[in-house]
Design an enzyme around this catalytic site. Structure first.
Site, PDB file in Angstrom:
ATOM      1  N   SER A  77      -2.582  45.134 -58.499  1.00  0.00           N
ATOM      2  CA  SER A  77      -2.092  44.146 -59.459  1.00  0.00           C
ATOM      3  C   SER A  77      -1.280  44.789 -60.584  1.00  0.00           C
ATOM      4  CB  SER A  77      -3.289  43.360 -59.985  1.00  0.00           C
ATOM      5  OG  SER A  77      -2.856  42.102 -60.391  1.00  0.00           O
ATOM      6  N   LYS A  87       1.760  47.522 -60.038  1.00  0.00           N
ATOM      7  CA  LYS A  87       3.113  47.632 -60.608  1.00  0.00           C
ATOM      8  C   LYS A  87       3.258  49.062 -61.136  1.00  0.00           C
ATOM      9  CE  LYS A  87       2.233  43.048 -62.785  1.00  0.00           C
ATOM     10  NZ  LYS A  87       2.291  42.007 -61.812  1.00  0.00           N
ATOM     11  N   HIS A  96      -6.684  37.249 -54.495  1.00  0.00           N
ATOM     12  CA  HIS A  96      -6.230  38.410 -55.249  1.00  0.00           C
ATOM     13  C   HIS A  96      -7.400  39.394 -55.411  1.00  0.00           C
ATOM     14  CE1 HIS A  96      -3.517  40.221 -58.148  1.00  0.00           C
ATOM     15  NE2 HIS A  96      -4.492  40.271 -59.041  1.00  0.00           N
ATOM     16  N   TRP A 133       0.163  33.460 -56.490  1.00  0.00           N
ATOM     17  CA  TRP A 133       0.685  33.887 -57.795  1.00  0.00           C
ATOM     18  C   TRP A 133       1.512  35.171 -57.668  1.00  0.00           C
ATOM     19  CZ3 TRP A 133       1.466  31.664 -62.225  1.00  0.00           C
ATOM     20  CH2 TRP A 133       1.515  32.384 -63.420  1.00  0.00           C
TER      21      TRP A 133
HETATM   22  C1  GTR Z   1      -2.325  38.288 -63.730  1.00  0.00           C
HETATM   23  C2  GTR Z   1      -0.867  38.586 -63.892  1.00  0.00           C
HETATM   24  C3  GTR Z   1      -0.357  39.339 -62.714  1.00  0.00           C
HETATM   25  C4  GTR Z   1      -1.270  40.444 -62.260  1.00  0.00           C
HETATM   26  C5  GTR Z   1      -2.744  40.165 -62.491  1.00  0.00           C
HETATM   27  C6  GTR Z   1      -3.671  41.356 -62.525  1.00  0.00           C
HETATM   28  O1  GTR Z   1      -2.844  37.538 -64.764  1.00  0.00           O
HETATM   29  O2  GTR Z   1      -0.212  37.370 -64.045  1.00  0.00           O
HETATM   30  O3  GTR Z   1       0.952  39.803 -62.973  1.00  0.00           O
HETATM   31  O4  GTR Z   1      -0.922  41.646 -62.796  1.00  0.00           O
HETATM   32  O5  GTR Z   1      -2.984  39.513 -63.684  1.00  0.00           O
HETATM   33  O6  GTR Z   1      -3.317  42.417 -63.012  1.00  0.00           O
HETATM   34  O7  GTR Z   1      -4.816  41.179 -62.075  1.00  0.00           O
END
Ligand code: GTR
Length: 408
Positions: free
Chosen positions: A247, A251, A389, A338
Protein backbone atom coordinates in the site's frame (compact mmCIF):
# COMPACT_ATOMS: atom_id res chain seq x y z
CA UNK A 1 -8.16 16.63 6.31
CA UNK A 2 -11.21 14.54 5.58
CA UNK A 3 -10.79 11.22 7.34
CA UNK A 4 -13.47 9.38 5.38
CA UNK A 5 -12.88 8.08 1.91
CA UNK A 6 -15.01 9.85 -0.59
CA UNK A 7 -17.32 7.85 -2.79
CA UNK A 8 -15.49 6.59 -5.80
CA UNK A 9 -16.20 5.08 -9.12
CA UNK A 10 -15.38 1.47 -9.56
CA UNK A 11 -17.07 0.97 -12.90
CA UNK A 12 -14.71 0.24 -15.69
CA UNK A 13 -16.92 1.81 -18.34
CA UNK A 14 -16.46 5.15 -16.62
CA UNK A 15 -12.71 5.19 -17.19
CA UNK A 16 -12.22 8.22 -19.46
CA UNK A 17 -10.33 7.85 -22.72
CA UNK A 18 -6.67 8.54 -22.10
CA UNK A 19 -3.29 8.23 -23.80
CA UNK A 20 -0.23 7.23 -21.82
CA UNK A 21 2.97 9.19 -22.37
CA UNK A 22 5.47 7.15 -24.35
CA UNK A 23 8.21 6.00 -22.07
CA UNK A 24 10.56 5.45 -24.98
CA UNK A 25 10.45 8.93 -26.49
CA UNK A 26 12.81 11.50 -24.96
CA UNK A 27 11.60 14.97 -24.01
CA UNK A 28 13.15 16.24 -27.29
CA UNK A 29 10.91 13.86 -29.18
CA UNK A 30 13.65 11.41 -30.11
CA UNK A 31 13.18 7.68 -29.80
CA UNK A 32 14.92 5.98 -26.90
CA UNK A 33 15.33 2.83 -28.90
CA UNK A 34 18.64 1.54 -27.66
CA UNK A 35 19.64 0.40 -24.20
CA UNK A 36 22.26 3.17 -24.20
CA UNK A 37 19.87 6.02 -24.94
CA UNK A 38 17.51 4.60 -22.34
CA UNK A 39 20.21 4.46 -19.68
CA UNK A 40 22.06 7.69 -20.46
CA UNK A 41 19.17 9.90 -21.38
CA UNK A 42 15.63 8.73 -20.96
CA UNK A 43 15.91 6.95 -17.62
CA UNK A 44 17.50 9.97 -15.88
CA UNK A 45 14.85 12.18 -17.49
CA UNK A 46 12.01 10.07 -16.11
CA UNK A 47 13.60 9.91 -12.66
CA UNK A 48 13.83 13.66 -12.69
CA UNK A 49 10.19 14.02 -13.72
CA UNK A 50 9.04 11.86 -10.81
CA UNK A 51 11.25 13.87 -8.48
CA UNK A 52 9.93 17.21 -9.66
CA UNK A 53 6.28 16.39 -10.14
CA UNK A 54 5.36 13.50 -7.84
CA UNK A 55 7.53 12.51 -4.89
CA UNK A 56 9.90 15.44 -4.58
CA UNK A 57 13.67 15.44 -4.58
CA UNK A 58 15.19 13.04 -2.07
CA UNK A 59 17.06 14.46 0.91
CA UNK A 60 20.75 15.09 0.13
CA UNK A 61 23.04 12.10 0.33
CA UNK A 62 25.56 13.59 2.72
CA UNK A 63 24.37 11.82 5.88
CA UNK A 64 26.87 9.52 7.49
CA UNK A 65 25.31 6.23 8.45
CA UNK A 66 26.28 4.28 11.55
CA UNK A 67 25.03 1.10 13.14
CA UNK A 68 24.84 -0.46 16.56
CA UNK A 69 23.62 -3.99 17.21
CA UNK A 70 21.17 -3.67 20.10
CA UNK A 71 20.41 -7.37 20.42
CA UNK A 72 21.20 -10.63 18.71
CA UNK A 73 19.33 -13.76 19.71
CA UNK A 74 17.73 -16.97 18.61
CA UNK A 75 14.19 -16.61 17.25
CA UNK A 76 11.36 -18.61 15.69
CA UNK A 77 12.13 -21.72 17.71
CA UNK A 78 15.79 -21.73 16.69
CA UNK A 79 15.10 -21.44 12.95
CA UNK A 80 16.33 -17.86 12.79
CA UNK A 81 18.79 -15.47 14.29
CA UNK A 82 17.12 -12.20 15.14
CA UNK A 83 19.18 -9.05 15.16
CA UNK A 84 18.02 -5.57 16.09
CA UNK A 85 20.22 -2.92 14.61
CA UNK A 86 19.97 0.77 15.36
CA UNK A 87 20.87 2.68 12.22
CA UNK A 88 21.85 6.28 12.86
CA UNK A 89 21.99 8.92 10.19
CA UNK A 90 24.05 11.98 11.05
CA UNK A 91 24.47 15.33 9.36
CA UNK A 92 26.72 17.75 11.27
CA UNK A 93 25.31 18.03 14.78
CA UNK A 94 21.98 16.44 13.96
CA UNK A 95 21.12 12.78 13.95
CA UNK A 96 18.11 10.58 13.48
CA UNK A 97 17.79 6.84 14.13
CA UNK A 98 15.76 3.91 12.90
CA UNK A 99 15.64 0.41 14.32
CA UNK A 100 15.97 -2.45 11.89
CA UNK A 101 14.54 -5.81 12.88
CA UNK A 102 16.39 -8.50 10.96
CA UNK A 103 15.67 -12.23 10.88
CA UNK A 104 18.18 -14.47 9.12
CA UNK A 105 17.92 -18.26 8.70
CA UNK A 106 19.97 -19.88 11.45
CA UNK A 107 21.83 -22.35 9.21
CA UNK A 108 25.30 -21.22 8.15
CA UNK A 109 25.53 -19.94 4.57
CA UNK A 110 28.81 -18.60 3.27
CA UNK A 111 27.31 -16.72 0.34
CA UNK A 112 24.81 -14.87 2.52
CA UNK A 113 21.03 -15.05 2.27
CA UNK A 114 18.80 -13.13 -0.13
CA UNK A 115 16.82 -10.56 1.81
CA UNK A 116 13.34 -9.02 1.74
CA UNK A 117 13.50 -5.45 3.08
CA UNK A 118 10.40 -3.37 3.75
CA UNK A 119 8.98 -0.79 6.09
CA UNK A 120 6.12 -1.54 8.49
CA UNK A 121 3.14 0.57 9.56
CA UNK A 122 2.94 0.34 13.36
CA UNK A 123 6.27 -0.62 14.90
CA UNK A 124 8.62 -3.58 14.83
CA UNK A 125 6.92 -5.18 17.84
CA UNK A 126 3.73 -5.59 15.78
CA UNK A 127 5.51 -7.73 13.19
CA UNK A 128 6.35 -10.67 15.46
CA UNK A 129 4.58 -11.97 18.54
CA UNK A 130 7.87 -12.99 20.14
CA UNK A 131 9.04 -11.04 23.18
CA UNK A 132 12.27 -9.07 23.06
CA UNK A 133 11.32 -6.57 20.39
CA UNK A 134 10.76 -3.25 22.15
CA UNK A 135 7.43 -1.44 21.74
CA UNK A 136 8.07 1.63 19.64
CA UNK A 137 8.03 4.90 21.55
CA UNK A 138 7.53 6.90 18.35
CA UNK A 139 4.29 8.49 17.23
CA UNK A 140 2.01 5.87 15.62
CA UNK A 141 -1.17 6.19 13.61
CA UNK A 142 -4.36 5.60 15.55
CA UNK A 143 -5.69 2.19 14.65
CA UNK A 144 -9.02 1.34 16.27
CA UNK A 145 -8.57 -2.36 15.38
CA UNK A 146 -5.40 -2.42 17.43
CA UNK A 147 -6.85 -0.32 20.24
CA UNK A 148 -4.46 2.54 19.45
CA UNK A 149 -6.32 5.80 20.01
CA UNK A 150 -3.69 8.14 21.44
CA UNK A 151 -0.86 7.67 18.93
CA UNK A 152 1.01 5.45 21.37
CA UNK A 153 1.92 1.85 20.67
CA UNK A 154 1.46 -0.66 23.46
CA UNK A 155 2.55 -4.10 24.58
CA UNK A 156 -0.93 -5.41 23.65
CA UNK A 157 -0.15 -4.67 19.98
CA UNK A 158 2.72 -7.13 19.96
CA UNK A 159 2.30 -9.38 16.93
CA UNK A 160 -0.80 -7.51 15.70
CA UNK A 161 0.66 -7.34 12.18
CA UNK A 162 2.26 -10.80 12.25
CA UNK A 163 -0.08 -12.04 9.53
CA UNK A 164 1.40 -9.47 7.17
CA UNK A 165 4.89 -10.74 7.95
CA UNK A 166 4.91 -14.56 7.81
CA UNK A 167 8.47 -14.68 9.17
CA UNK A 168 8.56 -18.43 9.67
CA UNK A 169 7.52 -19.08 6.07
CA UNK A 170 10.04 -16.58 4.69
CA UNK A 171 12.87 -18.01 6.78
CA UNK A 172 11.99 -21.59 5.86
CA UNK A 173 12.10 -20.59 2.19
CA UNK A 174 15.72 -19.55 2.70
CA UNK A 175 15.29 -15.77 2.80
CA UNK A 176 16.28 -13.25 5.41
CA UNK A 177 13.77 -10.50 6.17
CA UNK A 178 14.32 -7.00 7.55
CA UNK A 179 11.81 -4.36 8.53
CA UNK A 180 11.82 -0.88 10.01
CA UNK A 181 8.95 1.15 11.42
CA UNK A 182 8.23 3.87 8.85
CA UNK A 183 7.54 6.33 11.69
CA UNK A 184 11.19 6.11 12.74
CA UNK A 185 11.91 7.96 9.49
CA UNK A 186 8.79 10.09 9.21
CA UNK A 187 5.61 9.68 11.26
CA UNK A 188 2.70 9.15 8.89
CA UNK A 189 0.88 12.34 9.73
CA UNK A 190 0.58 15.77 8.12
CA UNK A 191 1.37 17.51 11.43
CA UNK A 192 4.19 15.34 12.70
CA UNK A 193 5.99 13.92 9.69
CA UNK A 194 8.82 16.42 9.82
CA UNK A 195 9.94 15.22 13.26
CA UNK A 196 11.98 12.35 11.72
CA UNK A 197 14.77 12.38 9.17
CA UNK A 198 13.52 15.63 7.61
CA UNK A 199 15.11 17.53 10.48
CA UNK A 200 18.53 16.33 9.48
CA UNK A 201 18.38 18.59 6.48
CA UNK A 202 15.62 21.13 6.91
CA UNK A 203 14.01 23.20 9.63
CA UNK A 204 11.06 21.76 11.52
CA UNK A 205 8.75 24.62 10.60
CA UNK A 206 10.24 25.25 7.21
CA UNK A 207 7.66 25.50 4.46
CA UNK A 208 8.20 22.98 1.75
CA UNK A 209 9.31 24.16 -1.68
CA UNK A 210 7.18 22.72 -4.51
CA UNK A 211 9.78 20.09 -5.42
CA UNK A 212 10.82 19.20 -1.90
CA UNK A 213 10.29 15.69 -0.57
CA UNK A 214 7.24 14.37 1.24
CA UNK A 215 7.10 11.25 3.40
CA UNK A 216 7.25 8.73 0.54
CA UNK A 217 10.55 10.24 -0.55
CA UNK A 218 11.85 10.26 3.03
CA UNK A 219 10.78 6.67 3.57
CA UNK A 220 12.41 5.59 0.30
CA UNK A 221 15.58 7.44 1.28
CA UNK A 222 15.53 5.55 4.58
CA UNK A 223 15.32 2.22 2.76
CA UNK A 224 18.49 3.15 0.91
CA UNK A 225 20.21 4.06 4.17
CA UNK A 226 19.18 0.67 5.54
CA UNK A 227 20.68 -0.85 2.41
CA UNK A 228 23.95 1.01 3.15
CA UNK A 229 24.17 -1.02 6.33
CA UNK A 230 22.69 -4.33 5.23
CA UNK A 231 24.87 -4.62 2.14
CA UNK A 232 27.92 -4.83 4.40
CA UNK A 233 26.44 -7.68 6.43
CA UNK A 234 28.12 -11.03 5.70
CA UNK A 235 24.85 -12.84 6.54
CA UNK A 236 23.18 -11.09 3.59
CA UNK A 237 23.77 -11.59 -0.13
CA UNK A 238 23.93 -7.94 -1.15
CA UNK A 239 23.28 -8.83 -4.78
CA UNK A 240 19.88 -10.25 -3.86
CA UNK A 241 18.15 -7.63 -1.76
CA UNK A 242 14.45 -7.30 -2.58
CA UNK A 243 12.62 -4.12 -1.64
CA UNK A 244 8.98 -4.77 -0.77
CA UNK A 245 6.03 -2.82 0.56
CA UNK A 246 2.29 -2.87 0.99
CA UNK A 247 0.00 0.00 0.00
CA UNK A 248 1.52 3.41 0.91
CA UNK A 249 4.68 1.48 1.71
CA UNK A 250 4.33 -0.27 -1.66
CA UNK A 251 4.42 3.14 -3.34
CA UNK A 252 7.54 3.69 -1.26
CA UNK A 253 9.14 0.39 -2.30
CA UNK A 254 8.59 1.26 -5.97
CA UNK A 255 10.15 4.68 -5.53
CA UNK A 256 13.09 3.28 -3.56
CA UNK A 257 13.64 0.59 -6.19
CA UNK A 258 13.44 3.15 -9.01
CA UNK A 259 16.15 5.34 -7.51
CA UNK A 260 18.45 2.79 -5.95
CA UNK A 261 19.52 0.06 -8.32
CA UNK A 262 21.23 -1.86 -5.55
CA UNK A 263 17.77 -3.32 -4.95
CA UNK A 264 17.85 -6.41 -7.13
CA UNK A 265 14.09 -6.94 -7.20
CA UNK A 266 11.07 -4.78 -6.42
CA UNK A 267 7.69 -5.84 -5.02
CA UNK A 268 4.58 -3.66 -4.94
CA UNK A 269 1.68 -5.09 -2.97
CA UNK A 270 -1.64 -3.26 -3.52
CA UNK A 271 0.16 0.07 -3.95
CA UNK A 272 -2.60 1.74 -6.00
CA UNK A 273 -2.71 5.47 -6.71
CA UNK A 274 0.74 7.08 -6.69
CA UNK A 275 2.16 3.54 -6.76
CA UNK A 276 1.58 0.99 -9.48
CA UNK A 277 -1.83 2.17 -10.74
CA UNK A 278 -2.27 4.36 -13.83
CA UNK A 279 -3.32 7.84 -12.62
CA UNK A 280 -5.11 8.73 -15.85
CA UNK A 281 -7.75 6.06 -15.29
CA UNK A 282 -9.23 8.18 -12.47
CA UNK A 283 -10.96 5.19 -11.00
CA UNK A 284 -10.68 4.20 -7.36
CA UNK A 285 -8.43 6.70 -5.59
CA UNK A 286 -7.60 9.78 -7.67
CA UNK A 287 -4.69 12.21 -7.55
CA UNK A 288 -6.92 14.83 -5.99
CA UNK A 289 -8.22 12.52 -3.29
CA UNK A 290 -4.79 11.26 -2.34
CA UNK A 291 -3.33 14.77 -2.19
CA UNK A 292 -6.20 15.93 -0.02
CA UNK A 293 -6.26 13.03 2.39
CA UNK A 294 -2.50 12.63 2.61
CA UNK A 295 -0.99 16.08 2.00
CA UNK A 296 2.35 14.93 3.41
CA UNK A 297 3.02 11.94 1.11
CA UNK A 298 3.92 13.64 -2.18
CA UNK A 299 5.63 16.88 -3.15
CA UNK A 300 3.50 20.01 -3.45
CA UNK A 301 3.88 20.03 -7.23
CA UNK A 302 1.80 16.86 -7.45
CA UNK A 303 -1.24 18.93 -6.47
CA UNK A 304 -1.06 20.72 -9.83
CA UNK A 305 -2.52 17.55 -11.28
CA UNK A 306 -5.58 17.34 -9.04
CA UNK A 307 -8.38 16.63 -11.52
CA UNK A 308 -5.84 17.22 -14.35
CA UNK A 309 -4.23 13.83 -14.72
CA UNK A 310 -3.88 14.26 -18.48
CA UNK A 311 -1.49 17.14 -17.85
CA UNK A 312 0.98 14.86 -16.06
CA UNK A 313 4.19 14.52 -18.11
CA UNK A 314 4.36 10.91 -16.92
CA UNK A 315 2.20 8.11 -15.60
CA UNK A 316 2.89 5.32 -13.19
CA UNK A 317 3.86 2.74 -15.85
CA UNK A 318 6.99 4.86 -16.17
CA UNK A 319 7.75 4.39 -12.50
CA UNK A 320 7.51 0.64 -13.04
CA UNK A 321 9.76 0.97 -16.09
CA UNK A 322 12.47 2.42 -13.85
CA UNK A 323 12.80 -1.00 -12.21
CA UNK A 324 13.82 -2.56 -15.54
CA UNK A 325 15.55 -4.84 -16.25
CA UNK A 326 15.35 -6.08 -12.66
CA UNK A 327 12.58 -8.49 -11.66
CA UNK A 328 9.49 -6.57 -10.63
CA UNK A 329 6.31 -7.99 -9.09
CA UNK A 330 3.02 -6.13 -8.84
CA UNK A 331 0.12 -7.68 -6.94
CA UNK A 332 -3.51 -6.64 -6.62
CA UNK A 333 -6.50 -7.86 -4.61
CA UNK A 334 -9.89 -8.50 -6.17
CA UNK A 335 -11.92 -6.36 -3.78
CA UNK A 336 -9.31 -3.62 -3.54
CA UNK A 337 -11.10 -1.44 -6.08
CA UNK A 338 -9.70 1.63 -4.35
CA UNK A 339 -6.23 0.64 -5.60
CA UNK A 340 -7.57 -0.12 -9.12
CA UNK A 341 -6.37 -3.68 -9.78
CA UNK A 342 -6.83 -3.37 -13.53
CA UNK A 343 -4.91 -0.08 -13.51
CA UNK A 344 -2.06 -1.82 -11.70
CA UNK A 345 -2.02 -4.61 -14.27
CA UNK A 346 -2.15 -2.22 -17.24
CA UNK A 347 0.64 -0.18 -15.75
CA UNK A 348 2.85 -3.23 -15.48
CA UNK A 349 1.98 -4.09 -19.04
CA UNK A 350 2.84 -0.52 -20.00
CA UNK A 351 6.33 -0.99 -18.55
CA UNK A 352 6.82 -3.94 -20.94
CA UNK A 353 8.53 -2.02 -23.77
CA UNK A 354 11.43 -0.98 -21.50
CA UNK A 355 11.89 -4.56 -20.38
CA UNK A 356 11.82 -5.68 -24.02
CA UNK A 357 14.34 -3.02 -24.95
CA UNK A 358 16.66 -4.28 -22.24
CA UNK A 359 16.29 -7.84 -23.43
CA UNK A 360 13.81 -9.19 -20.90
CA UNK A 361 10.31 -9.84 -22.23
CA UNK A 362 7.53 -8.22 -20.22
CA UNK A 363 4.08 -9.63 -19.41
CA UNK A 364 2.64 -11.75 -22.18
CA UNK A 365 -0.96 -11.76 -20.87
CA UNK A 366 -3.32 -9.36 -22.66
CA UNK A 367 -5.69 -8.95 -19.74
CA UNK A 368 -5.81 -9.34 -15.97
CA UNK A 369 -5.28 -13.05 -15.31
CA UNK A 370 -7.92 -15.09 -13.48
CA UNK A 371 -7.92 -14.90 -9.70
CA UNK A 372 -4.91 -16.45 -8.03
CA UNK A 373 -3.26 -17.57 -11.22
CA UNK A 374 0.05 -15.77 -10.81
CA UNK A 375 2.16 -14.84 -13.80
CA UNK A 376 5.66 -15.77 -12.69
CA UNK A 377 7.55 -16.44 -15.91
CA UNK A 378 8.41 -12.98 -17.21
CA UNK A 379 10.70 -10.53 -15.40
CA UNK A 380 7.50 -8.65 -14.51
CA UNK A 381 5.26 -10.81 -12.30
CA UNK A 382 1.64 -10.22 -11.44
CA UNK A 383 -1.31 -11.74 -9.62
CA UNK A 384 -4.70 -10.74 -8.35
CA UNK A 385 -5.67 -12.51 -5.17
CA UNK A 386 -9.14 -13.08 -3.75
CA UNK A 387 -10.21 -10.76 -0.98
CA UNK A 388 -9.45 -7.31 0.26
CA UNK A 389 -6.66 -4.81 0.55
CA UNK A 390 -3.85 -6.41 2.55
CA UNK A 391 -0.70 -8.48 2.31
CA UNK A 392 -1.20 -12.13 3.06
CA UNK A 393 0.77 -15.33 3.13
CA UNK A 394 -0.62 -16.06 -0.34
CA UNK A 395 1.03 -12.88 -1.61
CA UNK A 396 4.33 -13.73 0.07
CA UNK A 397 4.27 -17.22 -1.40
CA UNK A 398 4.17 -15.73 -4.88
CA UNK A 399 6.98 -13.26 -4.11
CA UNK A 400 9.12 -16.11 -2.83
CA UNK A 401 8.36 -18.29 -5.88
CA UNK A 402 9.12 -15.35 -8.19
CA UNK A 403 12.38 -14.54 -6.40
CA UNK A 404 13.39 -18.22 -6.47
CA UNK A 405 12.94 -18.10 -10.20
CA UNK A 406 14.41 -14.72 -11.08
CA UNK A 407 17.09 -14.21 -8.42
CA UNK A 408 18.62 -17.66 -8.32
C1 GTR B 1 -5.49 4.36 1.85
C2 GTR B 1 -4.93 5.22 0.76
C3 GTR B 1 -4.18 4.38 -0.22
C4 GTR B 1 -3.29 3.35 0.42
C5 GTR B 1 -3.81 2.82 1.74
C6 GTR B 1 -2.80 2.18 2.66
O1 GTR B 1 -6.24 5.08 2.76
O2 GTR B 1 -6.00 5.87 0.16
O3 GTR B 1 -3.48 5.21 -1.12
O4 GTR B 1 -2.01 3.80 0.55
O5 GTR B 1 -4.41 3.79 2.51
O6 GTR B 1 -1.66 2.61 2.75
O7 GTR B 1 -3.21 1.23 3.36
Amino acid sequence: MASERRAFDSEEHKVPPYALPDMLITSDGNPADTADVWRQERRPEILDLFRREVYGHPPPSNASVGQEVLAEEEALGGKAVRRQIRITMTVGERSSAMDCLLHVPAAANTRGYPLFLGLNFCGNHTVSSEPGIPVTTQWVRNMPDLGIADHKAREENRGAMAKRWPLQRIIEAGYAVATIYCGDLAPDDPEHWRTGAWQLFYGLDEERAPEQCGTIAVWAWGLSRAMDVLETDPAIDRKRVIVIGHSRLGKTALWAGAQDERFAMVVSNNSGCGGAAISRRRIGETVEQINQRFPHWFCLNFRKYNGREDALPLDQHMLLGLAAPRPLYVASAEEDIWADPRGEFLSLKGAGPVYELLGRPGLQAEDVPPLEQPLLDAATGYHVRRGRHGITEYDWNQYIAFADRHLP
